[in-house]
Design a protein around this motif. Structure first.
Motif, PDB file in Angstrom:
ATOM      1  N   PRO A 225       0.822  -1.219   0.000  1.00  0.00           N
ATOM      2  CA  PRO A 225       0.000   0.000   0.000  1.00  0.00           C
ATOM      3  C   PRO A 225       0.851   1.262   0.000  1.00  0.00           C
ATOM      4  O   PRO A 225       2.044   1.238   0.332  1.00  0.00           O
ATOM      5  N   ALA A 226       0.215   2.360  -0.359  1.00  0.00           N
ATOM      6  CA  ALA A 226       0.922   3.630  -0.500  1.00  0.00           C
ATOM      7  C   ALA A 226       1.587   4.062   0.803  1.00  0.00           C
ATOM      8  O   ALA A 226       2.705   4.590   0.795  1.00  0.00           O
ATOM      9  N   TRP A 227       0.906   3.850   1.950  1.00  0.00           N
ATOM     10  CA  TRP A 227       1.485   4.295   3.222  1.00  0.00           C
ATOM     11  C   TRP A 227       2.778   3.554   3.538  1.00  0.00           C
ATOM     12  O   TRP A 227       3.736   4.138   4.073  1.00  0.00           O
ATOM     13  N   LEU A 228       2.830   2.255   3.191  1.00  0.00           N
ATOM     14  CA  LEU A 228       4.044   1.473   3.433  1.00  0.00           C
ATOM     15  C   LEU A 228       5.174   1.932   2.510  1.00  0.00           C
ATOM     16  O   LEU A 228       6.341   2.010   2.919  1.00  0.00           O
ATOM     17  N   LEU A 229       4.835   2.271   1.288  1.00  0.00           N
ATOM     18  CA  LEU A 229       5.847   2.748   0.343  1.00  0.00           C
ATOM     19  C   LEU A 229       6.392   4.097   0.778  1.00  0.00           C
ATOM     20  O   LEU A 229       7.586   4.366   0.622  1.00  0.00           O
ATOM     21  N   ARG A 238      18.329   3.429  -0.524  1.00  0.00           N
ATOM     22  CA  ARG A 238      18.491   2.942  -1.899  1.00  0.00           C
ATOM     23  C   ARG A 238      17.168   2.833  -2.642  1.00  0.00           C
ATOM     24  O   ARG A 238      17.141   2.720  -3.869  1.00  0.00           O
ATOM     25  N   LEU A 239      16.043   2.845  -1.889  1.00  0.00           N
ATOM     26  CA  LEU A 239      14.727   2.767  -2.524  1.00  0.00           C
ATOM     27  C   LEU A 239      14.088   4.128  -2.745  1.00  0.00           C
ATOM     28  O   LEU A 239      13.030   4.222  -3.365  1.00  0.00           O
ATOM     29  N   ARG A 240      14.732   5.148  -2.250  1.00  0.00           N
ATOM     30  CA  ARG A 240      14.111   6.478  -2.286  1.00  0.00           C
ATOM     31  C   ARG A 240      13.822   6.929  -3.713  1.00  0.00           C
ATOM     32  O   ARG A 240      12.730   7.417  -4.014  1.00  0.00           O
ATOM     33  N   PRO A 242      13.555   5.067  -6.763  1.00  0.00           N
ATOM     34  CA  PRO A 242      12.495   4.325  -7.448  1.00  0.00           C
ATOM     35  C   PRO A 242      11.113   4.558  -6.848  1.00  0.00           C
ATOM     36  O   PRO A 242      10.133   4.698  -7.586  1.00  0.00           O
ATOM     37  N   LEU A 243      11.015   4.601  -5.518  1.00  0.00           N
ATOM     38  CA  LEU A 243       9.710   4.783  -4.884  1.00  0.00           C
ATOM     39  C   LEU A 243       9.160   6.178  -5.119  1.00  0.00           C
ATOM     40  O   LEU A 243       7.943   6.372  -5.192  1.00  0.00           O
ATOM     41  N   SER A 244      10.049   7.163  -5.264  1.00  0.00           N
ATOM     42  CA  SER A 244       9.585   8.536  -5.488  1.00  0.00           C
ATOM     43  C   SER A 244       8.955   8.706  -6.865  1.00  0.00           C
ATOM     44  O   SER A 244       8.230   9.674  -7.100  1.00  0.00           O
ATOM     45  N   ARG A 245       9.207   7.752  -7.777  1.00  0.00           N
ATOM     46  CA  ARG A 245       8.688   7.877  -9.141  1.00  0.00           C
ATOM     47  C   ARG A 245       7.479   6.983  -9.417  1.00  0.00           C
ATOM     48  O   ARG A 245       7.034   6.886 -10.558  1.00  0.00           O
ATOM     49  N   LEU A 246       6.943   6.350  -8.391  1.00  0.00           N
ATOM     50  CA  LEU A 246       5.809   5.454  -8.618  1.00  0.00           C
ATOM     51  C   LEU A 246       4.572   6.187  -9.129  1.00  0.00           C
ATOM     52  O   LEU A 246       3.718   5.592  -9.784  1.00  0.00           O
ATOM     53  N   GLU A 247       4.467   7.461  -8.821  1.00  0.00           N
ATOM     54  CA  GLU A 247       3.328   8.244  -9.304  1.00  0.00           C
ATOM     55  C   GLU A 247       3.695   9.098 -10.521  1.00  0.00           C
ATOM     56  O   GLU A 247       2.900   9.924 -10.962  1.00  0.00           O
ATOM     57  N   THR A 248       4.896   8.892 -11.042  1.00  0.00           N
ATOM     58  CA  THR A 248       5.389   9.678 -12.178  1.00  0.00           C
ATOM     59  C   THR A 248       5.371   8.849 -13.448  1.00  0.00           C
ATOM     60  O   THR A 248       5.747   7.670 -13.437  1.00  0.00           O
TER      61      THR A 248
END
Length: 288
Positions: A225-229, A238-240, A242-248
């Motif tokens: 879920p979005a809150w966990l991401l 190291r995930l910052r 890729p995870l920052s672009r999930l809505e891009t």
């Protein structure tokens, strides 16, 4: 005349070399490791930029590896003619330009600097150039994005499905090979930087769901879920990025590519071979 390929052992090279072998010109592929030559392709051992064997009567050069070492070699080498030059870069040159992660911004800058260096080297020798900027590449399991996820899921029998509405446009390596060869034969693509994505744009979650469905063994879907991401984005460095672009949206406009080269990339329909997996062998192993 000879066609030279750097990065012939890459996913793109895997598909391009057989196509080049059907043409009238000799093909030379340069690799850092020793490979066995055959009648259609001569393999030479070398490393960019300082350890490349002499190449004579070159009509075209393909490069599917890092741009800057290739540009450095091309700039300093003695090219008797003005060969056609086709190279691959990455859409990360644009998509990571404003990343919130410093090293990703640096990567984006390195790609743009590499492109500029290739263009400068080509100008020195009077070479016509084409740069292809692909989106996420897949094909035979040599990529560093989707394949590691697929193989990790195979080992753990769990497949994470992150929430996210950003669009993705994976492009098959064979379609990139078709585009590179078409650029060689089409003067209208000279002095162009061409974006190339797959033939389908789909949400992040659907892209991962299709990878999961393509695996030859069952895996448990694990929705994230979005809150966990958001939590992971703030706590796992190291995930910052890729995870920052999930809505891009990370996509390409294929309009110019199609108009100039007539290339129509395929939609995203992966199978086990895309991840370097042999479906029958793996299924038998799982059954034991």
């Amino acid at each position: 005349m000879t066609v030279v390929v750097f990065g012939g052992s890459s996913q793109i090279g895997h598909y391009l070399l057989p196509q080049l072998a059907t043409r009238d010109e000799p093909v030379v592929a340069v690799s850092r490791t020793i490979r066995v030559s055959h009648p259609s392709v001569t393999w030479l051992t070398g490393r960019l930029p300082d350890d490349v064997p002499a190449l004579n009567d070159v009509s075209a050069i393909f490069n599917f590896g890092p741009l800057q070492p290739f540009a450095d070699w091309l700039h300093r080498c003695d090219v008797p003619l003005a060969p056609r030059v086709i190279v691959t870069s990455s859409m990360s040159a644009q998509s990571k330009r404003a990343s919130e992660v410093a090293w990703e911004r640096e990567l984006s800058q390195q790609l743009r600097d590499g492109e500029a260096a290739v263009i400068d080297a080509c100008a020195k020798h009077g070479c016509a150039w084409t740069i292809l900027r692909p989106t996420l590449i897949y094909g035979i399991g040599l990529d560093k994005s989707l394949t590691p996820i697929a193989r990790r899921a195979m080992r753990m029998h769990v497949f994470p499905l992150p929430a996210g509405h950003g669009l993705r446009q994976p492009v098959h390596a064979q379609d990139l090979a078709h585009a590179a060869l078409a650029a060689l034969d089409n003067a209208a693509s000279a002095e162009k930087i061409l974006a190339i994505g797959g033939g389908e744009r789909l949400p992040v979650r659907e892209m991962f769901a299709r990878v999961r469905r393509s695996l030859p063994v069952e895996t448990l879907p694990l929705p994230l879920p979005a809150w966990l991401l958001r939590l992971a984005r703030g706590s796992v460095g190291r995930l910052r990025g890729p995870l920052s672009r999930l809505e891009t949206d990370l996509i390409a406009d294929n309009t110019e590519l199609t108009q100039l080269l007539g290339v129509q990339p395929r939609p995203f329909r992966p199978d086990p071979e895309c991840w370097g997996l042999n479906a029958p062998a793996l299924a038998e192993k799982e059954a034991r």
